[in-house]
Design an enzyme around this catalytic site. Structure first.
Site, PDB file in Angstrom:
ATOM      1  N   LYS A  48      60.856 -15.988   8.073  1.00  7.55           N
ATOM      2  CA  LYS A  48      61.601 -17.159   8.540  1.00  7.55           C
ATOM      3  C   LYS A  48      62.335 -17.809   7.365  1.00  7.55           C
ATOM      4  CE  LYS A  48      57.269 -19.638   7.980  1.00  7.55           C
ATOM      5  NZ  LYS A  48      56.003 -20.003   8.641  1.00  7.55           N
ATOM      6  N   TYR A 258      74.227 -38.946 -15.938  1.00  9.51           N
ATOM      7  CA  TYR A 258      74.224 -40.198 -15.172  1.00  9.51           C
ATOM      8  C   TYR A 258      73.157 -41.153 -15.698  1.00  9.51           C
ATOM      9  CZ  TYR A 258      77.362 -38.468 -11.498  1.00  9.51           C
ATOM     10  OH  TYR A 258      78.437 -38.008 -10.796  1.00  9.51           O
TER      11      TYR A 258
END
Ligand SMILES: *Cc1c(COP(=O)(O)O)cnc(C)c1O
Length: 363
Positions: A48, A258
């Protein structure tokens, strides 16, 4: 002379600056190790979420060649990527048929639904569905029929191949495992199936009682170590790498990234890498993550941005623009460092990672 340009949408893009290398030999070896640990039981594979992010197109053929014959996906939408490589009758859809469209798809393809409720059993029966699987909840309270549903007459009227249940805490030593095993024994006597299956990766290590006819490993195939029992046996398969897109010389006092959470205290040769949190390299790695270049460690400097990460290249003066550097992604250690689970670390890796077979051969 008139020159016509090609349709720009048809021009193939240049190679990506971000790639996820797969050690296919290690993947096959992990499956064989889990098959040995599973003893007399057959060993399937949970594929999956695009084989936990590694790419079903590479994982499924590799495991099929190793001998795997049972495949588990969660969504119906995941089926095409798997049945492109293996017979549809080997594929099970864990979420089950939620509506008539799901049932019709199962009937047309021959993929096996996992029925999770009496409603789904009725839906499958009314559609004249053939062989199917049934999930029973033995204590996780996630998907599956309740123990109290097991006597329902409809269940005697469908053709059950596999009866499954799922362990909630197999990665821990807890009484819940034995409780689920005892309930699974009741399931086995109440519900006639051709085969029975209980264990995920961690459940395989709990011993032969838990193996039934088929085990369903996922994370350990891909290099995850859900229990200490697997250390030394299970090897890393996923190697995410990013290209250096720029190199810059930092001076003492220079602020990085940042909000300037890193300030250079010495001259530093910094590398700017083409990955970031949009690729699943989350901000939790800011100032703590590391990359490597030919075994030299390159610590992350400052905040991880959406598309870029800044690293200290001091240990690797030979590393420059265009070189590939590897994310430190040994799963148990990366999980301990980041607080992310080994499952999250793999399934986070985004679509911008090239999963091409071109660089598949890693050893
Ligand atoms: C995901 C899943 C597995 C595989 O679990 P791992 O812990 O990754 O080995 C097995 N069975 C079911 C029902 C699952 O949802």
């Amino acid at each position: 002379m008139v020159t016509t340009l090609p349709d720009p949408a048809l021009v193939p893009p240049p190679p990506a600056a971000l790639r996820l290398r797969l050690d296919a030999a290690a993947l096959a070896e992990n499956w064989r190790a889990l098959a040995r640990m599973s003893g007399a039981a057959a060993t399937g594979a949970a594929v999956k979420a695009d084989a936990y992010g590694l790419g079903a197109a590479r994982v499924v053929p590799t495991l099929a060649a190793a001998g795997c014959r049972d495949w588990f996906v969660a969504h119906w939408s995941e089926v095409p990527d798997v049945i492109a490589h293996v017979p549809a009758g080997q594929v099970a859809v864990l979420h089950g048929p939620l509506n008539a469209a799901d049932v019709a798809f199962a009937l047309r393809t021959g993929v096996r639904p996992v029925l999770n409720s009496l409603e789904q059993v009725a839906r499958w029966h009314e559609a004249g569905g053939g062989a199917c699987h049934v999930m029973v909840d033995t204590g996780m309270n996630r998907l599956g029929l309740a123990m109290a549903d097991l006597g329902h007459p409809l269940l005697a009227r469908i053709d059950i191949d596999l009866v499954l249940s799922h362990l909630a805490s197999a990665d821990e030593d807890t009484a819940q495992n034995a409780q689920q095993l005892a309930r699974f024994a009741q399931v086995r006597s109440a519900l006639p199936g051709r085969r029975y299956s209980l264990a995920n990766s961690a459940g395989i290590a709990l011993g032969a009682d838990y193996h039934a006819d088929l085990t369903r490993p996922g994370i350990a195939l891909y290099g995850g170590i859900p229990r200490r029992d697997f250390a030394g046996t299970i090897g890393q398969t996923a190697y995410p790498e990013a290209a250096v897109v720029q190199v810059r010389a930092l001076q003492p006092g220079d602020r990085v990234g940042y909000n300037a959470t890193f300030v250079a205290d010495r001259p530093i040769r910094a590398g700017i890498l083409a990955t970031g949190y949009a690729d699943g390299y989350l901000r939790c790695w800011s100032n703590i993550g590391a990359f490597s270049f030919r075994d030299k460690i390159l610590p992350v400097l400052g905040r991880v941005s959406m598309d870029l990460v800044i690293v200290d290249l001091s240990a690797a003066p030979e590393c420059g623009e265009g070189d590939w550097v590897a994310i430190d992604y040994a799963l148990p250690a990366a999980s301990a460092a980041s607080g992310l689970s080994q499952y999250e670390l793999l399934t986070l890796l985004g679509r911008r990672f090239s999963r091409s077979a071109d660089f598949n051969a890693i050893r």
